[in-house]
Write a protein that holds these residues in place. Structure first.
Motif, short mmCIF file in Angstrom:
data_model
loop_
_atom_site.label_atom_id
_atom_site.label_comp_id
_atom_site.label_asym_id
_atom_site.label_seq_id
_atom_site.Cartn_x
_atom_site.Cartn_y
_atom_site.Cartn_z
N VAL A 248 0.83 -1.20 0.00
CA VAL A 248 0.00 0.00 0.00
C VAL A 248 0.88 1.26 0.00
N TYR A 249 2.07 1.17 0.58
CA TYR A 249 2.99 2.33 0.54
C TYR A 249 3.34 2.67 -0.91
N ALA B 108 1.38 14.96 -1.94
CA ALA B 108 2.73 14.42 -1.77
C ALA B 108 3.24 14.72 -0.35
N LEU B 109 2.96 15.94 0.14
CA LEU B 109 3.43 16.30 1.47
C LEU B 109 2.71 15.47 2.55
N LEU B 110 1.40 15.30 2.38
CA LEU B 110 0.65 14.48 3.34
C LEU B 110 1.19 13.05 3.36
N LEU B 111 1.40 12.49 2.17
CA LEU B 111 1.91 11.12 2.09
C LEU B 111 3.32 11.06 2.68
N GLY B 112 4.14 12.08 2.36
CA GLY B 112 5.49 12.13 2.92
C GLY B 112 5.45 12.11 4.44
N ARG C 19 6.40 6.82 9.96
CA ARG C 19 6.66 5.38 10.09
C ARG C 19 8.16 5.10 10.07
N ALA C 20 8.85 5.75 9.16
CA ALA C 20 10.30 5.55 9.05
C ALA C 20 10.98 5.98 10.35
N TRP C 21 10.50 7.06 10.91
CA TRP C 21 11.09 7.57 12.14
C TRP C 21 10.86 6.62 13.29
N ALA D 221 13.09 3.57 12.88
CA ALA D 221 14.48 3.86 13.23
C ALA D 221 14.64 3.91 14.75
N ARG D 222 13.66 4.55 15.41
CA ARG D 222 13.73 4.68 16.85
C ARG D 222 13.64 3.32 17.53
N GLU D 223 12.74 2.49 16.99
CA GLU D 223 12.55 1.16 17.55
C GLU D 223 13.83 0.31 17.42
N LYS D 224 14.48 0.42 16.26
CA LYS D 224 15.71 -0.33 16.04
C LYS D 224 16.79 0.10 17.03
N GLN D 225 16.88 1.42 17.22
CA GLN D 225 17.88 1.96 18.15
C GLN D 225 17.63 1.44 19.57
#
Lengths: 313, 219
Positions: free
Chosen positions: B156-157, B182-186, B192-194, B197-201
């Motif tokens: 879906v992404y 585009a900005l809303l989707l971004g 999610r990406a953030w 990344a935080r979860e991995k850290q």
């Protein structure tokens, strides 16, 4: 060439414009305004212009049914008033068209600035029912009122060195909200080769449906070149300049790969992003085939003899 | 609606949202019937169905961030419906193109899909939506298993990105509207990406092996 004529009455007088207005009231009474508003549509308030007197029937007319006055005056591309089709009808009322003057200058013997009243006296007004094909893939049939551009250009006596004609649209940030955004490189400039400009089909229009042009259609004075895509017809002209260099038009500057200087209607040369083989005639359900030179090939094909129309698009 | 609604409240909410999601279609039908869609009604219908497809995609993608930020976990119960509405409006959007624009001229359609990048990406987005719609039932989730189901539904992404691109490439000059989408989707993908990344850290700091399995509901 046989030109069919119906002699008794000009079609603009047959077309029941009041009917369209009554229909609008009817829809409004049902509350359509709120739904249309929710869908992002304007109420389509077309202003009534003064009737023009002494209109004669001009040549090159088509027998096709003219698009309704309402559609012609509510579905417009006039980016100075916003980029969606319904904005010009809503916002163009702010533009002041009185007084109006157009400067005709450049490579001419007698440069001159004409008041609009004087332009109207240059030649008898004719009704010309032309097809209009927009580069976006839709088309209309419009009963323009005007006279050949040639009549104006002869007044200033072009020099032998003049090869091209530039047309400049009014640039007035106070009345044109669209020019605040750099969508195009304002002011809007269009251009023709001099022989195209002098062609008897090329019209300087001052009205439609027997009335003065509504602002959204390019009042008080606009260019109509029926064998080219609609954007070639500069609206609300304040300046006409004859030059020896090919003008750099607003759309060429905006996207040189997509919009060429000639921009002749050509079903075989696609826009890089969409096909130009078909068009939707406003008011019709299915698309129809687009004609070479918008159906005016008999009159204009000779202007381009020997030219590669893919290269000179 | 704070806290967790009762099953009864939830059923009522679902029914209300279901009807509400049909409003854009009803508005178009009403407008077409009453000649209130302007000079080029077919263009309005096609464009509106397209923008509603994109809006429902964004609404679907907004469910998880909204849940995490607001704690409205019941929102998850509406996500499938939003996703299916995206598919529904997308199918209608495609139908207007096939029928009203091309009148089922399959040769011309095939040429268009290959030749016109904006149609290529739009068509690709629709094709990618089909398996998601087909696997949207509870039975299909069980059959695929949560992990595989989730992996599939991550497309879906890509679908949303293709959808925005489709819009971006079709406008003539003024890109304001596609830019907003585009900005809303971004934002929705960026958050999610953030989080990822935080979860991995966090996991690295804690010295855990990264856990990849999550239930389909917690995406």
């Amino acid at each position: 060439m046989l030109i069919k004529r119906r002699d008794d009455i000009v079609p603009s007088e047959i077309t029941p414009r009041p009917l369209f207005e009554r229909r609008r009231e009817f829809i409004k009474a049902l509350g359509a305004g709120s739904i249309a508003g929710a869908l992002g549509l304007g109420s389509g308030a077309a202003q009534a212009g003064a009737r023009l007197a002494g209109i004669q029937r001009g040549p090159f007319g088509t027998d096709e049914k003219p698009t309704s006055f309402k559609d012609i005056t509510t579905y417009n591309n006039f980016y100075e008033f916003g980029t969606d089709k319904y904005s010009p009808a809503e916002k163009a009322g702010r533009m002041k068209t009185q007084p109006w003057a157009v400067a005709v200058e450049g490579l001419v013997h007698k440069p001159r600035t004409f008041a609009i009243e004087d332009v109207l006296k240059l030649a008898p007004l004719e009704e010309r029912i032309y097809r209009l094909r927009c580069v976006e893939g839709w088309s209309m049939v419009i009963p323009w009122v005007g006279f050949p551009l040639e009549k104006l250009l002869r007044q200033v006596e072009p020099l032998g060195s003049a090869k091209y004609v530039e047309f400049w649209t009014l640039y007035d940030p106070k009345s044109m909200p669209g020019v605040r955004l750099p969508v195009l490189d304002w002011p809007y400039v269009e251009g023709l080769r001099l022989d195209e400009a002098l062609h008897p089909l090329t019209l300087l229009a001052v009205g439609l449906y027997g009335e003065e042009l509504p602002n959204q259609n390019g009042a008080p004075l606009r260019l109509v070149v029926p064998w080219k895509y609609g954007f070639k017809g500069a609206k609300s002209i304040v300046r006409i300049r004859l030059t020896d260099k090919q003008p750099e038009t607003a759309w060429m500057k905006a996207s040189p790969g997509e919009y060429g200087f000639y921009s002749n209607v050509n079903p075989e040369v696609d826009h890089p992003r969409w096909s130009q083989a078909t068009e939707r005639r406003i008011g019709e359900f299915f698309k129809r085939k687009t004609l070479m030179f918008n159906g005016y090939g008999d009159q204009v094909a000779r202007l381009y003899t020997g030219m590669d129309l893919r290269k000179y698009f | 609606m704070p806290g967790q609604p009762s099953p009864k409240q939830l059923a009522a909410l679902k029914a209300a949202v279901f009807v509400l999601c049909l409003a854009p279609l009803a508005g178009l039908a009403w407008g077409a019937f009453h000649d209130a869609l302007g000079a080029n009604p077919i263009e309005v219908i096609t464009r509106d169905l397209g923008t509603w497809t994109l809006r429902f995609l964004l609404i679907t993608l907004a469910v998880t961030p909204a849940r995490k930020l607001l704690g409205w976990h019941w929102l998850l119960r509406l996500r499938r419906m939003f996703g299916l509405y995206a598919f529904f409006y997308g199918a209608l959007h495609l139908a207007t193109y096939l029928w009203l624009d091309q009148f089922f001229d399959w040769m011309a359609i095939a040429k268009d899909i290959v030749k016109r990048p904006f149609i290529t990406v739009g068509f690709a987005a629709f094709v990618l939506m089909v398996p998601l719609a087909l696997t949207s039932t509870n039975a299909m989730v069980r059959r695929l298993g949560g992990r595989r189901w989730q992996r599939l539904h991550r497309s879906v992404y890509a679908i949303a990105v293709l959808g925005v691109l489709h819009y971006w490439w079709l406008v003539k000059k003024d890109i304001t509207q596609p830019l907003i989408y585009a900005l809303l989707l971004g934002g929705l993908l960026g958050v999610r990406a953030w989080w990822l990344a935080r979860e991995k850290q966090r996991q690295l700091r804690a010295g855990f092996q990264p856990v990849t399995y999550t239930s389909p509901g917690s995406r």
